[in-house]
Enzyme design. Structure first.
Site, PDB file in Angstrom:
ATOM      1  CG  ASP A 122      -2.119   0.850   1.104  1.00 17.89           C
ATOM      2  OD1 ASP A 122      -2.148   1.699   0.196  1.00 17.89           O
ATOM      3  OD2 ASP A 122      -3.057   0.680   1.912  1.00 17.89           O
ATOM      4  CG  ASP A 123      -0.399   4.672   0.242  1.00 18.72           C
ATOM      5  OD1 ASP A 123      -1.174   4.249  -0.619  1.00 18.72           O
ATOM      6  OD2 ASP A 123      -0.757   5.425   1.174  1.00 18.72           O
ATOM      7  CB  CYS A 131      -6.713   2.538  -1.658  1.00 17.81           C
ATOM      8  SG  CYS A 131      -5.323   2.986  -0.653  1.00 17.81           S
ATOM      9  CG  HIS A 158     -10.311   1.084   1.118  1.00 18.31           C
ATOM     10  ND1 HIS A 158      -9.354   2.040   0.953  1.00 18.31           N
ATOM     11  CD2 HIS A 158     -11.434   1.745   1.506  1.00 18.31           C
ATOM     12  CE1 HIS A 158      -9.851   3.226   1.224  1.00 18.31           C
ATOM     13  NE2 HIS A 158     -11.115   3.068   1.566  1.00 18.31           N
ATOM     14  CG  ASP A 189      -2.556   0.776  -2.979  1.00 22.90           C
ATOM     15  OD1 ASP A 189      -1.438   1.281  -2.739  1.00 22.90           O
ATOM     16  OD2 ASP A 189      -3.577   1.098  -2.352  1.00 22.90           O
TER      17      ASP A 189
END
Ligand code: CA
Length: 503
Positions: free
Chosen positions: A33-34, A73, A128, A321
């Site tokens: 993530d990120d 995301c 999410h 992502d």
């Protein structure tokens, strides 16, 4: 003679295809993530050490032109699972923690397709993508959700670490949910009796006015309102451990059958709360420390594959992502150090941007004996391509309506010659349905106006870059190339109107 050769080649192709279908490798897709294009060692990071992620690159193939499809995301995850651009469906921007399921049950997804091929399918990590029909009731059976979209097993964070509810869900139920302490979640207004949290744990202060702190859990301000479920609160510094344990358990319990594990890590999304054993291990603050924590997770997966002798028969993919961002929303006391690590290397833009730094991400694939070791590929691809690619891998034909934007990029992984590149264009988005960017060959056309890239006040129009000569996007060529702008904007409009891009 030529006819004979053609027939022979067709027969060989058939053998190769059926042989591949019969092999059914396990598939592990690690979606971090990120994590930006420059955040790991094998993509040039120097202030953090990622030996385990680098090992995948050494033993597999590193892609230099892979894109998260969106620069935030939720739309990336939507496109990854469905093979459809998220901007085609309204309401697929960054989802609230109590949003309904954004994907309709019955949609062909990566896990449902693999399940059809006999795979055991598991999700561990961040979801999410919404849960439930209208909004989520966290006190009962939570569905539809991952289990209704093709996963046999799911252990997950409903939304993100920085928003409520701060609980894990296993299959249809909140882990350690207590009927005597019902969970209430709101994104519209205050509930009135927010929990103070158990052990205050880490105290992170929120910086800036643009980030609202509605509820404080474990001493950390979160987006959205939540009350109840006190015994179910996760412990922020243990999230990576919990997810890694569940992921390894899933691998162990499915070692004898083909399995698909979608491991969507919380790292390195905010709030970045490294476990104490990683704190101070990098020289760029907690942002660097959670990259080390992420690398540890990857190492545990690699170790499990080695221990169970599954490495040879597992297609392992590591990616992110969306692009990286220097996180200073939460003040952890190390913020001035965060910018030492350039999240996206030399690329322009950050998470949430239509520039390359927003969506071009590290992507590495390992499958010993099939994907050459230590290789690099410049093939353009997006996470939206996963559906068509795993369909090809398992010898399945995608129904015409499924994955309308998904291209089979397996030939790029296997270094097979194809008459044309598996993909020559790609549409990119940020959080919104517009503006969009169109990549075509070396060119990228970026529509201006709106979005999180701070261009809200920009006049409608286009920017144009040639990535072959200007990867850092410093030279806008739109004014010099009106014909190219016209051609690409017409192509973008056509891709939007026809509702699909896969032939
Ligand atoms: Ca993200």
């Amino acid at each position: 003679m030529i006819k004979r050769i053609v027939l022979l080649l067709l027969a060989l192709t058939f053998v190769v295809q059926t042989g591949r279908a019969a092999s059914k490798p396990n598939i592990i897709y690690i979606l971090s993530d990120d994590v930006g294009y420059g955040d790991v060692g094998c993509y040039g990071a120097t202030h953090v050490k990622t030996p385990h992620i680098d090992r995948i690159a050494r033993e597999g193939m590193r892609f230099t032109d892979a894109h998260a499809t969106a620069s935030v995301c939720t739309p990336t995850r939507y496109a990854f699972l469905t093979g459809r651009y998220a901007w085609r469906q309204p309401g697929t921007g960054i989802a609230a923690g109590n949003a309904p399921s954004l994907i309709q049950p019955g949609t062909v997804t990566v896990p449902s397709l693999l399940k059809q091929a006999g795979y055991a399918t598991g999700l561990v990590g961040k979801w999410h993508l919404g849960l439930g029909l209208e909004k989520t009731d966290f006190n009962g059976e939570i569905k539809p959700g991952p289990l209704e979209l093709g996963f046999d097993y799911a252990f997950f964070i409903p939304a993100t670490g920085d928003r409520v509810p701060c609980v894990f869900v296993e299959n249809h139920r909140v882990v350690r949910g207590d009927p005597a302490d019902p969970i209430r979640v709101s994104y519209q207004g205050k509930i009135g009796d927010e929990p103070t949290g158990r052990d205050p744990g880490v105290k992170l202060k929120i910086r800036g006015d643009d980030h609202h702190s509605d509820t404080v859990i474990n001493g950390i301000p979160r987006i959205g309102f939540m009350s109840g479920g006190t015994a179910a609160h996760w412990v922020d510094e243990d999230i990576a451990d919990r997810l890694t344990t569940q992921a390894v358990k899933f691998i162990e319990s499915h070692k004898d059958a083909p399995f698909f594990l979608y491991l969507a890590t919380h790292d390195i999304h905010e709030p970045m709360v490294p476990n104490p054993r990683f704190r101070g291990t990098s020289d760029c603050g907690w942002r660097g420390d959670v990259i080390h924590q992420l690398d540890w997770t990857v190492g545990e997966i690699l170790a499990a594959l080695d221990r169970l002798k599954l490495a040879g028969n597992t297609l392992l993919i590591f990616t992110s992502d969306n692009g990286g961002a220097i996180k200073d929303t939460y003040d952890d006391g190390t913020n001035p150090l965060h910018s030492r690590q350039a999240p996206n290397g030399k690329l322009r833009g950050f998470k949430g941007s239509l520039y390359e730094g927003g969506h071009r991400v590290p992507m590495i694939a390992r499958w010993p004996g099939h994907i050459p070791a230590g290789a690099t590929s410049t093939q353009l691809m997006g996470h939206v391509d996963t559906l068509a690619t795993v369909a090809a891998l398992t010898g399945q034909k995608l129904p015409a309506a499924a994955g309308p934007d998904s291209f089979n990029v397996l030939p790029a992984l296997l270094v097979e010659k194809t008459p044309a590149p598996p993909r020559d264009h790609l549409v990119l988005q940020n959080n919104n349905q517009a503006p969009l960017a169109l990549r075509q060959g070396d060119w990228v056309l970026i529509a201006k106006g709106g979005g999180r890239q701070g261009a809200a006040k920009a006049k409608p129009g286009f920017e144009l870059y040639n990535l072959a000569t200007d990867l850092t996007q410093t030279n806008d060529l739109a004014a010099q190339n009106p014909d190219k702008v016209k051609e690409l904007s017409a192509q973008l409009e056509k891709l939007r109107e026809q509702g699909r891009s896969r032939p």
